[in-house]
Scaffold this motif. Structure first.
Motif, PDB file in Angstrom:
ATOM      1  N   TYR A 290     -13.732  -4.024  -1.205  1.00 60.31           N
ATOM      2  CA  TYR A 290     -13.038  -4.094  -0.816  1.00 60.31           C
ATOM      3  C   TYR A 290     -12.324  -5.387  -1.453  1.00 60.31           C
ATOM      4  O   TYR A 290     -12.463  -6.233  -1.413  1.00 60.31           O
ATOM      5  CB  TYR A 290     -12.034  -3.649   0.636  1.00 60.31           C
ATOM      6  CG  TYR A 290     -12.376  -2.512   1.324  1.00 60.31           C
ATOM      7  CD1 TYR A 290     -11.860  -1.295   1.372  1.00 60.31           C
ATOM      8  CD2 TYR A 290     -13.689  -2.812   1.371  1.00 60.31           C
ATOM      9  CE1 TYR A 290     -11.995  -0.250   1.585  1.00 60.31           C
ATOM     10  CE2 TYR A 290     -13.847  -1.612   2.864  1.00 60.31           C
ATOM     11  CZ  TYR A 290     -13.405  -0.090   2.612  1.00 60.31           C
ATOM     12  OH  TYR A 290     -13.496   0.858   3.299  1.00 60.31           O
ATOM     13  N   SER A 291     -10.664  -5.750  -1.857  1.00 59.94           N
ATOM     14  CA  SER A 291      -9.793  -6.639  -2.143  1.00 59.94           C
ATOM     15  C   SER A 291      -8.756  -6.491  -1.582  1.00 59.94           C
ATOM     16  O   SER A 291      -8.048  -5.256  -1.596  1.00 59.94           O
ATOM     17  CB  SER A 291     -10.465  -7.150  -3.327  1.00 59.94           C
ATOM     18  OG  SER A 291      -9.307  -5.559  -4.118  1.00 59.94           O
ATOM     19  N   GLU A 292      -8.104  -7.620  -0.883  1.00 57.65           N
ATOM     20  CA  GLU A 292      -7.335  -7.431  -1.105  1.00 57.65           C
ATOM     21  C   GLU A 292      -5.453  -7.386  -1.421  1.00 57.65           C
ATOM     22  O   GLU A 292      -5.839  -7.721  -1.955  1.00 57.65           O
ATOM     23  CB  GLU A 292      -6.783  -8.382  -0.092  1.00 57.65           C
ATOM     24  CG  GLU A 292      -5.567  -8.619   1.300  1.00 57.65           C
ATOM     25  CD  GLU A 292      -4.539 -10.021   1.889  1.00 57.65           C
ATOM     26  OE1 GLU A 292      -3.776 -10.459   2.284  1.00 57.65           O
ATOM     27  OE2 GLU A 292      -6.077 -10.766   2.585  1.00 57.65           O
ATOM     28  N   ILE A 293      -4.722  -6.888  -1.236  1.00 56.37           N
ATOM     29  CA  ILE A 293      -3.832  -6.335  -2.269  1.00 56.37           C
ATOM     30  C   ILE A 293      -2.501  -7.292  -1.586  1.00 56.37           C
ATOM     31  O   ILE A 293      -2.324  -7.630  -0.629  1.00 56.37           O
ATOM     32  CB  ILE A 293      -3.337  -4.493  -1.768  1.00 56.37           C
ATOM     33  CG1 ILE A 293      -3.824  -4.041  -2.090  1.00 56.37           C
ATOM     34  CG2 ILE A 293      -1.891  -4.422  -2.552  1.00 56.37           C
ATOM     35  CD1 ILE A 293      -2.910  -2.357  -1.860  1.00 56.37           C
ATOM     36  N   PRO A 294      -2.264  -7.767  -3.116  1.00 58.10           N
ATOM     37  CA  PRO A 294      -1.521  -8.865  -2.614  1.00 58.10           C
ATOM     38  C   PRO A 294       0.037  -8.663  -1.661  1.00 58.10           C
ATOM     39  O   PRO A 294       0.528  -7.805  -2.766  1.00 58.10           O
ATOM     40  CB  PRO A 294      -1.656 -10.048  -3.902  1.00 58.10           C
ATOM     41  CG  PRO A 294      -2.152  -9.014  -4.888  1.00 58.10           C
ATOM     42  CD  PRO A 294      -3.115  -7.914  -4.042  1.00 58.10           C
ATOM     43  N   PHE A 295       0.805  -9.775  -1.605  1.00 55.18           N
ATOM     44  CA  PHE A 295       2.233  -9.577  -1.114  1.00 55.18           C
ATOM     45  C   PHE A 295       2.702 -10.195  -2.259  1.00 55.18           C
ATOM     46  O   PHE A 295       2.276 -11.062  -3.106  1.00 55.18           O
ATOM     47  CB  PHE A 295       1.998 -10.605   0.026  1.00 55.18           C
ATOM     48  CG  PHE A 295       1.923  -9.748   0.704  1.00 55.18           C
ATOM     49  CD1 PHE A 295       2.861  -9.161   1.732  1.00 55.18           C
ATOM     50  CD2 PHE A 295       1.119 -10.059   1.902  1.00 55.18           C
ATOM     51  CE1 PHE A 295       2.596  -8.224   2.690  1.00 55.18           C
ATOM     52  CE2 PHE A 295       0.098  -9.517   2.910  1.00 55.18           C
ATOM     53  CZ  PHE A 295       1.006  -8.294   3.417  1.00 55.18           C
ATOM     54  N   ARG A 296       4.000  -9.132  -2.446  1.00 55.29           N
ATOM     55  CA  ARG A 296       4.768  -9.655  -3.842  1.00 55.29           C
ATOM     56  C   ARG A 296       6.442  -9.851  -3.283  1.00 55.29           C
ATOM     57  O   ARG A 296       6.374  -9.477  -1.604  1.00 55.29           O
ATOM     58  CB  ARG A 296       5.170  -8.659  -4.668  1.00 55.29           C
ATOM     59  CG  ARG A 296       4.203  -8.890  -5.519  1.00 55.29           C
ATOM     60  CD  ARG A 296       3.191  -9.530  -6.186  1.00 55.29           C
ATOM     61  NE  ARG A 296       2.505  -9.204  -6.926  1.00 55.29           N
ATOM     62  CZ  ARG A 296       1.766 -10.635  -7.695  1.00 55.29           C
ATOM     63  NH1 ARG A 296       1.774 -11.641  -7.535  1.00 55.29           N
ATOM     64  NH2 ARG A 296       0.491 -10.102  -8.068  1.00 55.29           N
ATOM     65  N   THR A 297       7.349 -10.697  -3.599  1.00 47.43           N
ATOM     66  CA  THR A 297       8.613 -10.617  -3.086  1.00 47.43           C
ATOM     67  C   THR A 297       9.745  -9.885  -3.971  1.00 47.43           C
ATOM     68  O   THR A 297      10.120  -9.548  -4.960  1.00 47.43           O
ATOM     69  CB  THR A 297       9.313 -11.962  -3.194  1.00 47.43           C
ATOM     70  OG1 THR A 297       8.048 -12.813  -2.426  1.00 47.43           O
ATOM     71  CG2 THR A 297      10.375 -12.791  -2.917  1.00 47.43           C
TER      72      THR A 297
ATOM     73  N   ASP B 162       6.576  -9.594  -8.714  1.00 43.63           N
ATOM     74  CA  ASP B 162       7.670 -10.557  -7.164  1.00 43.63           C
ATOM     75  C   ASP B 162       8.670  -9.793  -8.516  1.00 43.63           C
ATOM     76  O   ASP B 162       8.862 -10.276 -10.657  1.00 43.63           O
ATOM     77  CB  ASP B 162       7.573 -11.455  -7.725  1.00 43.63           C
ATOM     78  CG  ASP B 162       7.089 -12.191  -6.907  1.00 43.63           C
ATOM     79  OD1 ASP B 162       5.893 -12.109  -6.010  1.00 43.63           O
ATOM     80  OD2 ASP B 162       6.453 -13.833  -7.206  1.00 43.63           O
ATOM     81  N   LYS B 163       9.693  -9.219  -8.084  1.00 44.66           N
ATOM     82  CA  LYS B 163      11.560  -8.227  -8.390  1.00 44.66           C
ATOM     83  C   LYS B 163      12.338  -9.558  -8.236  1.00 44.66           C
ATOM     84  O   LYS B 163      12.580  -9.845  -6.779  1.00 44.66           O
ATOM     85  CB  LYS B 163      11.236  -7.291  -8.536  1.00 44.66           C
ATOM     86  CG  LYS B 163      10.393  -5.982  -9.317  1.00 44.66           C
ATOM     87  CD  LYS B 163       9.723  -6.351 -10.388  1.00 44.66           C
ATOM     88  CE  LYS B 163       9.502  -5.550 -10.866  1.00 44.66           C
ATOM     89  NZ  LYS B 163       8.884  -3.742 -11.071  1.00 44.66           N
ATOM     90  N   SER B 164      13.298  -9.355  -8.758  1.00 51.65           N
ATOM     91  CA  SER B 164      14.941  -9.907  -8.375  1.00 51.65           C
ATOM     92  C   SER B 164      15.709  -9.041  -9.035  1.00 51.65           C
ATOM     93  O   SER B 164      15.648  -9.009 -10.701  1.00 51.65           O
ATOM     94  CB  SER B 164      14.773 -11.738  -8.963  1.00 51.65           C
ATOM     95  OG  SER B 164      15.949 -12.017  -8.214  1.00 51.65           O
ATOM     96  N   TYR B 165      16.536  -8.666  -8.356  1.00 47.23           N
ATOM     97  CA  TYR B 165      18.187  -8.030  -8.899  1.00 47.23           C
ATOM     98  C   TYR B 165      19.204  -8.864  -8.432  1.00 47.23           C
ATOM     99  O   TYR B 165      19.082  -9.102  -7.053  1.00 47.23           O
ATOM    100  CB  TYR B 165      17.614  -6.233  -8.240  1.00 47.23           C
ATOM    101  CG  TYR B 165      16.512  -5.823  -8.365  1.00 47.23           C
ATOM    102  CD1 TYR B 165      16.981  -5.528 -10.148  1.00 47.23           C
ATOM    103  CD2 TYR B 165      15.298  -5.759  -8.053  1.00 47.23           C
ATOM    104  CE1 TYR B 165      15.871  -4.499 -11.121  1.00 47.23           C
ATOM    105  CE2 TYR B 165      14.254  -4.828  -8.680  1.00 47.23           C
ATOM    106  CZ  TYR B 165      14.029  -4.461  -9.620  1.00 47.23           C
ATOM    107  OH  TYR B 165      13.142  -3.983 -11.250  1.00 47.23           O
ATOM    108  N   THR B 166      19.769  -8.713  -9.129  1.00 49.30           N
ATOM    109  CA  THR B 166      21.720  -8.924  -8.793  1.00 49.30           C
ATOM    110  C   THR B 166      22.416  -7.938  -9.219  1.00 49.30           C
ATOM    111  O   THR B 166      22.553  -7.252  -9.857  1.00 49.30           O
ATOM    112  CB  THR B 166      22.028 -10.590  -9.401  1.00 49.30           C
ATOM    113  OG1 THR B 166      21.349 -10.981  -9.314  1.00 49.30           O
ATOM    114  CG2 THR B 166      23.448 -10.793  -9.277  1.00 49.30           C
ATOM    115  N   VAL B 167      23.110  -7.368  -8.306  1.00 50.63           N
ATOM    116  CA  VAL B 167      24.450  -6.544  -8.264  1.00 50.63           C
ATOM    117  C   VAL B 167      25.658  -6.630  -8.468  1.00 50.63           C
ATOM    118  O   VAL B 167      26.218  -8.239  -8.125  1.00 50.63           O
ATOM    119  CB  VAL B 167      24.712  -5.779  -6.831  1.00 50.63           C
ATOM    120  CG1 VAL B 167      25.235  -6.643  -5.946  1.00 50.63           C
ATOM    121  CG2 VAL B 167      25.609  -4.595  -6.994  1.00 50.63           C
TER     122      VAL B 167
END
Length: 150
Positions: A14-21, A97-102
Motif C-alpha cells: 500500500y502507499s498512502e494517497i496524498p492530501f491535496r488542497t 492542489d486546486k484554486s478557484y475564484t468566483v
C-alpha cells in the motif's frame, strides 16, 4: 481468485494517497462560498485525498454596505469561475492542489431625491450594474421659479 497448490506468500503493498488542497475565493473577497455543501467565507479551503471529487458553488447574496441607501444596497450574482467555466454548482476533481475564484456581477441600488423635497422628479432609481453608465434626467415641476443672483 487464487488457487493455492503449494506454499504461497501473498503480499499487498500500500502507499498512502496524498492530501491535496482545494481553495475557493470570491471577487470581491469575503463573500460566502460553498464547498461540499458547507458554507465558508471566502477565501475558504479544504484538505482532501487526491483523486476525490468535490462540489463548489456560489449563491447570490445581498448586503447592506453603505450609509447612502438604507437597507439592502448591494447584490452579488454569479458570472463565472476564474477558468471561465460557467457551471454553478460544479464538480472538480482534486488531482492536484486546486484554486478557484468566483467572478461576480455587482449591482448597486440607486435612490433619487431632491432638496427641498418634491421640486423635481428624477428618473434613474433602481438596481444598476457596477461601472455601467446609465442616463439620469430630471423634470422640474412647472410651478417652480428660479431666481438669478445679480
Amino acid at each position: 481468485m487464487i488457487t493455492v497448490n503449494k506454499p504461497t506468500k501473498i503480499e499487498a503493498v500500500y502507499s498512502e494517497i496524498p492530501f491535496r488542497t482545494l481553495s475557493v475565493g470570491s471577487e470581491p473577497e469575503g463573500l460566502k462560498i460553498i464547498i461540499d455543501s458547507l458554507e465558508y467565507t471566502s477565501p475558504g479551503s479544504i484538505q482532501a485525498r487526491e483523486g476525490t471529487s468535490h462540489t463548489i458553488e456560489f449563491k447570490a447574496q445581498e448586503r447592506d454596505e453603505s450609509s447612502f441607501v438604507s437597507g439592502i444596497d448591494t447584490k452579488y450574482t454569479f458570472k463565472s469561475w476564474n477558468d471561465s467555466n460557467t457551471s454553478n454548482p460544479r464538480t472538480v476533481l482534486l488531482d492536484s492542489d486546486k484554486s478557484y475564484t468566483v467572478q461576480t456581477e455587482t449591482q448597486y441600488l440607486v435612490e433619487t431625491s431632491t432638496l427641498p423635497e418634491g421640486v423635481a422628479s428624477i428618473d434613474g432609481a433602481g438596481w444598476k450594474v457596477k461601472a455601467l453608465f446609465f442616463l439620469m434626467y430630471h423634470l422640474i415641476q412647472s410651478d417652480t421659479t428660479f431666481r438669478t443672483g445679480k
